[in-house]
Design a protein around this motif. Structure first.
Motif, PDB file in Angstrom:
ATOM      1  N   ALA A  93      55.777 117.771  23.286  1.00 25.69           N
ATOM      2  CA  ALA A  93      55.273 116.505  23.813  1.00 25.69           C
ATOM      3  C   ALA A  93      54.219 115.962  22.863  1.00 25.69           C
ATOM      4  O   ALA A  93      53.360 116.711  22.383  1.00 25.69           O
ATOM      5  CB  ALA A  93      54.689 116.682  25.208  1.00 25.69           C
ATOM      6  N   TYR A  95      51.637 112.545  22.590  1.00 28.71           N
ATOM      7  CA  TYR A  95      51.142 111.376  23.316  1.00 28.71           C
ATOM      8  C   TYR A  95      50.226 110.547  22.431  1.00 28.71           C
ATOM      9  O   TYR A  95      49.254 111.059  21.860  1.00 28.71           O
ATOM     10  CB  TYR A  95      50.385 111.815  24.564  1.00 28.71           C
ATOM     11  N   SER A 104      58.730 113.149  24.189  1.00 27.93           N
ATOM     12  CA  SER A 104      58.874 114.504  24.719  1.00 27.93           C
ATOM     13  C   SER A 104      60.279 115.015  24.467  1.00 27.93           C
ATOM     14  O   SER A 104      61.208 114.254  24.182  1.00 27.93           O
ATOM     15  CB  SER A 104      58.555 114.535  26.225  1.00 27.93           C
TER      16      SER A 104
END
Length: 251
Positions: A93, A95, A104
């Motif tokens: 993942a 971000y 992801s």
């Protein structure tokens, strides 16, 4: 608020090109606590605190990939967490808090904000964009004048080159079809573990580069290049071959 205007304590690790902040350490500690509370005994390999634990599950944590961007207020940085079982990558993942984009992947598929992510065919060389951190100051130390020759060849053959400052987001941008290729000659497992899984599950190509005969899990390779599907970039292949040949001699 511009991050650059905040009262942030910045330290240097290896040299002035390798920055770390209180936020890097706090972020890694929080992620580590969260993961180990749910997977007791898991091995954690993080940029700031190194490796701990010896379980079959390994988490690779880069709390802020692109710390220099973060410090300067450039909006291109992320948090990256990859997972492997007995050395094999199984999930990741990444971000980007500025754009609120979550990339992801599990063992089979990849997503962007919950939508299935499928890499687009990359553009041909003359129209393609390459993201690369090469050459860094360390690369010049390792490759000397060759580094300049390699860079010149890449500039001449790609439509544009970009130094974005985040290897993890670079891999995600290839996976999303927002750029065509990435090259980095000095990397660590926490930089790439999540990005590899996302890129390959989206249909992109990842080529680890090794400077010795010793091999390990793909995320342990000290260098790599990656592309979207359906392309062959001779200049990129030449660059990789020259870097590997030189490092193998001097390493």
């Amino acid at each position: 608020m511009c991050i650059r205007d905040s009262n942030m304590d910045v330290e240097y690790k290896r040299d002035v090109h390798d920055q770390v902040t209180e936020h890097d350490r706090a972020c890694e500690a929080a992620i580590t606590d969260f993961l180990t509370s749910r997977w007791p005994g898991a091995r954690v390999v993080g940029e700031e605190f190194g490796a701990a634990g010896d379980g079959d599950v390994t988490f690779y944590i880069d709390p802020i990939d692109g710390t220099t961007n973060f410090v300067q207020g450039l909006a291109f940085f992320c948090t990256s967490v990859g997972a492997a079982v007995n050395g094999k990558l199984v999930a990741g993942a990444i971000y980007n808090p500025i754009s609120d984009e979550l990339f992801s992947a599990d063992a089979e598929d990849a997503w962007l904000n919950g939508e299935r992510l499928v890499a687009k065919d990359a553009l041909p060389t003359g129209a393609a964009t390459l993201i690369t951190g090469y050459p860094t100051a360390a690369d010049f130390q390792a490759d000397g004048e060759l580094a300049g020759e390699i860079f010149a060849d890449l500039v001449e053959n790609f439509s544009s080159l970009r130094r974005t400052g985040s290897g993890a987001l670079g891999l995600c941008h290839v996976a999303a079809g927002w750029t065509d290729a990435v090259l980095n000659a000095s990397t660590s497992p926490w930089d790439v573990a999540a990005g590899i899984q996302i890129l390959r599950n989206a249909g992109g190509f990842y080529q680890p580069l090794w400077y010795s005969r010793e091999r390990g899990p793909i995320q342990d390779a000290p260098a790599y290049f990656a592309t979207g599907p359906g392309v062959d970039y001779p200049a990129l292949t030449r660059a990789a071959e020259k870097i590997v040949e030189n490092r193998a001699k001097t390493g």
